[in-house]
Enzyme design. Structure first.
Site, PDB file in Angstrom:
ATOM      1  N   CYS A 156      36.315  45.895  34.607  1.00 41.91           N
ATOM      2  CA  CYS A 156      37.503  46.384  33.905  1.00 41.91           C
ATOM      3  C   CYS A 156      38.693  45.609  34.474  1.00 41.91           C
ATOM      4  O   CYS A 156      39.081  45.839  35.611  1.00 41.91           O
ATOM      5  CB  CYS A 156      37.612  47.880  34.169  1.00 41.91           C
ATOM      6  SG  CYS A 156      38.977  48.665  33.332  1.00 41.91           S
ATOM      7  N   CYS A 170      41.316  32.702  36.468  1.00 42.48           N
ATOM      8  CA  CYS A 170      42.238  33.472  37.298  1.00 42.48           C
ATOM      9  C   CYS A 170      43.658  32.951  37.059  1.00 42.48           C
ATOM     10  O   CYS A 170      43.899  31.743  37.171  1.00 42.48           O
ATOM     11  CB  CYS A 170      41.842  33.301  38.766  1.00 42.48           C
ATOM     12  SG  CYS A 170      43.091  33.888  39.924  1.00 42.48           S
ATOM     13  N   CYS A 217      45.057  30.978  40.259  1.00 42.13           N
ATOM     14  CA  CYS A 217      44.613  29.664  40.753  1.00 42.13           C
ATOM     15  C   CYS A 217      43.796  28.863  39.752  1.00 42.13           C
ATOM     16  O   CYS A 217      43.316  27.781  40.083  1.00 42.13           O
ATOM     17  CB  CYS A 217      43.798  29.850  42.035  1.00 42.13           C
ATOM     18  SG  CYS A 217      42.149  30.539  41.747  1.00 42.13           S
ATOM     19  N   CYS A 235      39.483  37.404  42.747  1.00 42.03           N
ATOM     20  CA  CYS A 235      39.083  35.997  42.626  1.00 42.03           C
ATOM     21  C   CYS A 235      38.579  35.507  43.981  1.00 42.03           C
ATOM     22  O   CYS A 235      39.218  35.737  45.002  1.00 42.03           O
ATOM     23  CB  CYS A 235      40.289  35.191  42.163  1.00 42.03           C
ATOM     24  SG  CYS A 235      40.069  33.403  42.250  1.00 42.03           S
ATOM     25  N   CYS A 265      41.324  32.577  45.453  1.00 38.98           N
ATOM     26  CA  CYS A 265      42.678  32.891  45.961  1.00 38.98           C
ATOM     27  C   CYS A 265      42.817  34.352  46.378  1.00 38.98           C
ATOM     28  O   CYS A 265      43.867  34.741  46.895  1.00 38.98           O
ATOM     29  CB  CYS A 265      43.726  32.539  44.906  1.00 38.98           C
ATOM     30  SG  CYS A 265      43.773  33.661  43.496  1.00 38.98           S
TER      31      CYS A 265
HETATM   32 ZN   LIG Z   1      42.289  32.881  41.852  1.00 36.74          ZN
END
Ligand SMILES: [Zn+2]
Length: 168
Positions: free
Chosen positions: A152, A80, A83, A129, A132
């Protein structure tokens, strides 16, 4: 040539259909305390590039074909961009032909989903995510085996860490 279902979904997913500014009028569905890592809007703006902020925090969609990660074929982990939590592995990446980085399965526990009704013509499943809450993309049920799912994703919401290297 008739549009395939996938091409249609890809077209509907394109930000071009609805001006980004319209989406941002809608309130965020995030509730305080929902995610382990929560920062203020100012802190996120400091931590992210303007484009990362628009996608991760405001659920904008990048232009199809715009991500360098489309062509990333090395073994490794996608994290991600908000984070650094690992969210997808290279083994589950496939070429969907949509212009967005696509995967058929996430890393266990790394993502959350919720219903997204911002496109009035269809209900989509939003993917974020789990650490976060950063918006990553959407998941559709027209992916390859073994899951039949197509995650996607926005490449701008991801960082790639080649196998053998520690996350940045
Ligand atoms: Zn994250």
């Amino acid at each position: 040539m008739a549009m395939t279902r996938r091409q249609l979904l890809a077209a509907l997913g394109a930000a071009a259909i609805i001006p980004a500014g319209v989406w941002r009028l809608l309130p965020s569905a995030r509730a305080a305390g929902e995610f382990p890592l929560e920062l203020s809007e100012a802190e996120w703006r400091k931590r992210l590039t303007p484009r990362e902020y628009e996608v991760l925090r405001e659920e904008d969609t990048e232009a199809p074909g715009s991500s360098e990660l489309l062509h990333e074929k090395r073994a490794g982990v996608y994290t991600c961009a908000g984070c650094d939590q690992p969210v997808f592995r290279s083994e589950t990446k496939f070429d969907s032909g949509t212009g967005w980085p696509s995967f058929y399965a996430p890393i266990d526990g790394a993502i959350g989903t919720r219903e997204d009704r911002r496109l009035l013509v269809m209900v989509r499943t939003e993917v974020h995510c789990s650490r976060c809450g950063g918006h990553l993309g959407h998941v559709f049920e027209d992916g390859p085996e073994p899951t039949g799912l197509r995650y996607c994703l926005n490449g701008v919401a991801l960082d790639f860490v080649p196998a053998g290297e520690a996350p940045a």
